[in-house]
Design an enzyme around this catalytic site. Structure first.
Site, PDB file in Angstrom:
ATOM      1  N   HIS A  52       3.063  82.999   9.000  1.00  0.00           N
ATOM      2  CA  HIS A  52       4.327  82.846   8.265  1.00  0.00           C
ATOM      3  C   HIS A  52       4.536  81.379   7.872  1.00  0.00           C
ATOM      4  O   HIS A  52       5.183  80.612   8.570  1.00  0.00           O
ATOM      5  CB  HIS A  52       5.482  83.325   9.154  1.00  0.00           C
ATOM      6  CG  HIS A  52       6.781  83.504   8.433  1.00  0.00           C
ATOM      7  ND1 HIS A  52       7.685  84.484   8.763  1.00  0.00           N
ATOM      8  CD2 HIS A  52       7.341  82.824   7.397  1.00  0.00           C
ATOM      9  CE1 HIS A  52       8.743  84.398   7.966  1.00  0.00           C
ATOM     10  NE2 HIS A  52       8.550  83.397   7.134  1.00  0.00           N
ATOM     11  N   HIS A  99       5.517  78.789   4.453  1.00  0.00           N
ATOM     12  CA  HIS A  99       5.959  78.651   3.062  1.00  0.00           C
ATOM     13  C   HIS A  99       5.303  77.399   2.487  1.00  0.00           C
ATOM     14  O   HIS A  99       5.591  76.292   2.932  1.00  0.00           O
ATOM     15  CB  HIS A  99       7.487  78.537   2.977  1.00  0.00           C
ATOM     16  CG  HIS A  99       8.203  79.772   3.445  1.00  0.00           C
ATOM     17  ND1 HIS A  99       8.447  80.843   2.616  1.00  0.00           N
ATOM     18  CD2 HIS A  99       8.692  80.119   4.662  1.00  0.00           C
ATOM     19  CE1 HIS A  99       9.080  81.796   3.300  1.00  0.00           C
ATOM     20  NE2 HIS A  99       9.243  81.382   4.546  1.00  0.00           N
ATOM     21  N   ARG A 144       5.275  76.871  -0.913  1.00  0.00           N
ATOM     22  CA  ARG A 144       6.144  76.543  -2.073  1.00  0.00           C
ATOM     23  C   ARG A 144       5.436  76.470  -3.417  1.00  0.00           C
ATOM     24  O   ARG A 144       6.112  76.451  -4.447  1.00  0.00           O
ATOM     25  CB  ARG A 144       6.894  75.224  -1.841  1.00  0.00           C
ATOM     26  CG  ARG A 144       7.764  75.193  -0.604  1.00  0.00           C
ATOM     27  CD  ARG A 144       8.873  76.231  -0.657  1.00  0.00           C
ATOM     28  NE  ARG A 144       9.822  76.051   0.451  1.00  0.00           N
ATOM     29  CZ  ARG A 144      10.466  77.043   1.041  1.00  0.00           C
ATOM     30  NH1 ARG A 144      10.290  78.297   0.635  1.00  0.00           N
ATOM     31  NH2 ARG A 144      11.304  76.813   2.026  1.00  0.00           N
ATOM     32  N   ASN A 162       7.508  84.032  -1.602  1.00  0.00           N
ATOM     33  CA  ASN A 162       8.726  83.655  -2.350  1.00  0.00           C
ATOM     34  C   ASN A 162       8.566  82.335  -3.100  1.00  0.00           C
ATOM     35  O   ASN A 162       9.342  81.400  -2.939  1.00  0.00           O
ATOM     36  CB  ASN A 162       9.950  83.625  -1.427  1.00  0.00           C
ATOM     37  CG  ASN A 162       9.835  82.606  -0.308  1.00  0.00           C
ATOM     38  OD1 ASN A 162       8.737  82.191   0.050  1.00  0.00           O
ATOM     39  ND2 ASN A 162      10.963  82.197   0.236  1.00  0.00           N
ATOM     40  N   ASP A 175       7.233  79.882  10.392  1.00  0.00           N
ATOM     41  CA  ASP A 175       8.250  79.901   9.328  1.00  0.00           C
ATOM     42  C   ASP A 175       8.478  78.487   8.780  1.00  0.00           C
ATOM     43  O   ASP A 175       9.606  78.102   8.458  1.00  0.00           O
ATOM     44  CB  ASP A 175       9.570  80.528   9.792  1.00  0.00           C
ATOM     45  CG  ASP A 175      10.480  80.910   8.626  1.00  0.00           C
ATOM     46  OD1 ASP A 175      10.060  80.791   7.456  1.00  0.00           O
ATOM     47  OD2 ASP A 175      11.625  81.323   8.888  1.00  0.00           O
TER      48      ASP A 175
END
Ligand SMILES: [Zn+2]
Length: 427
Positions: free
Chosen positions: A54, A56, A58, A88, A301
């Site tokens: 997990h 990110h 970007r 995302n 995360d």
């Protein structure tokens, strides 16, 4: 490529031994050539390269916060050799084209293997399924699907996604947040949120989705992964589901193993995260669940945000905090030093199990032994360091551990025998 002879290293904290890294694999140290680079690893432990389920990164779209290159540099410094990059981005990773782009950027950077996570729904909008099969069949070979940042709250869509991923042994990783129960939510709902005047994020909003999803996974016979479990009730539900034989796995984040909602009283948005920091009782339940295996893995995360998205009043600030470079230290502090986990347990929760869940265990999360891929971390558990955000390899600075003294230091990271970190610095 250099060959490394690592002397006197305690594999998983065991009896010191020697390791030879040669041609991308772990080889018999008796075969070390005379010109091998010798690393004196006395006092260090060796762990399998860490795997983050997990992260990110970007990119594409928010290269002001992080890029695949800067994020994987941070990952290498944290001891990771593989990361799963959340979907995302802008555009969202909901097509074969975008996941292949992220996968290729990871290969070009070369610090860490990047496995893109595919979005469950088009644009993360929760309305129709994305091209899960095309992403699975792409060069990026996607096996983990998530709308992380948003919850797949529609039960019919969630059921369809769980059914669909069975065809290619995929898993749906759910960000469990009932949206109607968390409108404008800012922090853990409790006595403190009332006192601070911040809208509460109730535990039941997480627990209700987990309860529904484990029943759906059981009903359709599919595989569910629960992202960033944060409440004691969630741990209880997952324990119950596992007892019933549901194919569910779960992760806890380092910040939820250490920090509590009392930090919100500072009104410093550095502590604003989703799901929010919870009570001390929740932290204790997560630690216990991670120790007994109810919670399978630690996942960071890692959520970089540029200064302007965090340096504002609490209600306007973005959710999320950095995590890659500090994860192992936080796990040492909260789990190993208090005797809840040994280093073999850390290897299971930060390497073997995340590799299995992400379906990359043919390449990552392998034991540190002769014949296996040379994905190895050398870690000094006796070191202490004070966290200085400006020293981070991430483009962002939103670490909640600023100024804290944490145990341990990653000394070296090897990806298929190539040093990505040496002497604690990028190689
Ligand atoms: Zn999330």
């Amino acid at each position: 490529m250099s060959e490394y002879l690592i002397k006197n290293v305690a594999v998983l904290g065991g009896t010191p031994t020697d390791l030879l890294l040669r041609d991308g694999v772990i080889a018999d140290p008796a075969d070390a050539p005379a010109d091998a680079e010798v690393i004196d690893a006395s006092g260090l432990i060796a762990l399998p390269g860490l795997v983050d389920l997990h992260t990110h990164l970007r990119e594409p779209g928010r290269e002001d916060a992080e890029t695949v290159e800067t994020g994987t540099r941070a990952a290498a410094l944290g001891g990771f050799t593989a990361v799963h990059a959340m979907a995302n981005t802008e555009p969202v990773a909901d097509t074969a084209g975008v996941v292949e782009q992220v996968w290729r950027l990871g290969r070009e950077a070369g610090y860490c293997d990047v496995y893109p996570v595919g979005a469950v729904t088009v644009g993360l909008d929760g309305e129709r399924l994305a091209e899960l099969g095309a992403m699975a069949d792409s060069a990026a070979r996607v096996r983990v699907f998530s709308d992380d940042g948003r919850c797949v709250s529609d039960a019919v869509l969630m059921r369809r996604a769980l059914e669909y991923v069975k065809a290619f042994d995929g898993v749906v990783a759910q960000h469990a947040q009932e949206p109607r129960l968390t409108v404008d939510a800012q922090m853990n709902e409790g006595e403190l949120s009332g006192r601070l005047g911040l809208a509460g994020w109730p535990a039941v909003a997480e627990e209700a989705i987990i309860a529904r999803d484990v029943l759906l996974a059981q009903h359709v016979g599919s595989r569910l992964h629960v992202c960033h479990v944060s409440t004691s009730g969630s741990v209880e539900l997952i324990r119950w589901a596992k007892g019933k034989g549901v194919d569910v796995t779960a992760e806890a984040c380092p910040h939820h193993l250490l920090l509590t909602d009392e930090l919100a009283a500072t009104y410093d948005p550095i502590y604003k995260v989703n799901p929010p920091l919870r009570s001390a009782a929740d932290v204790a339940a997560l630690q216990e669940g991670l120790a007994d295996g109810t919670i399978d893995i630690v996942a960071t995360d890692h959520a970089p945000h540029p200064h302007e998205d965090k340096d504002c009043e609490w209600a306007a600030a973005a959710f999320g905090m950095l995590g890659l470079e500090t994860a192992l230290s936080i796990v040492q502090q909260t789990m190993v030093d208090p005797g809840r986990l040994d280093w073999a347990g850390v290897a299971e929760r930060m390497s073997y199990a995340p590799a299995r869940i992400g379906r990359v265990s043919d390449r990552h999360g392998r034991p540190v032994q002769v014949g296996e891929p040379a994905n190895v971390v050398l870690y000094d558990p006796g070191a202490r360091r004070t966290i200085e955000p400006s020293e981070s390899a991430s483009l962002s600075r939103n670490t909640p551990y600023r100024g804290m003294e944490l145990p341990g230091r990653v000394v070296a990271t090897f990806l298929r025998g190539k040093a990505t970190v040496l002497d604690g610095k990028l190689a």
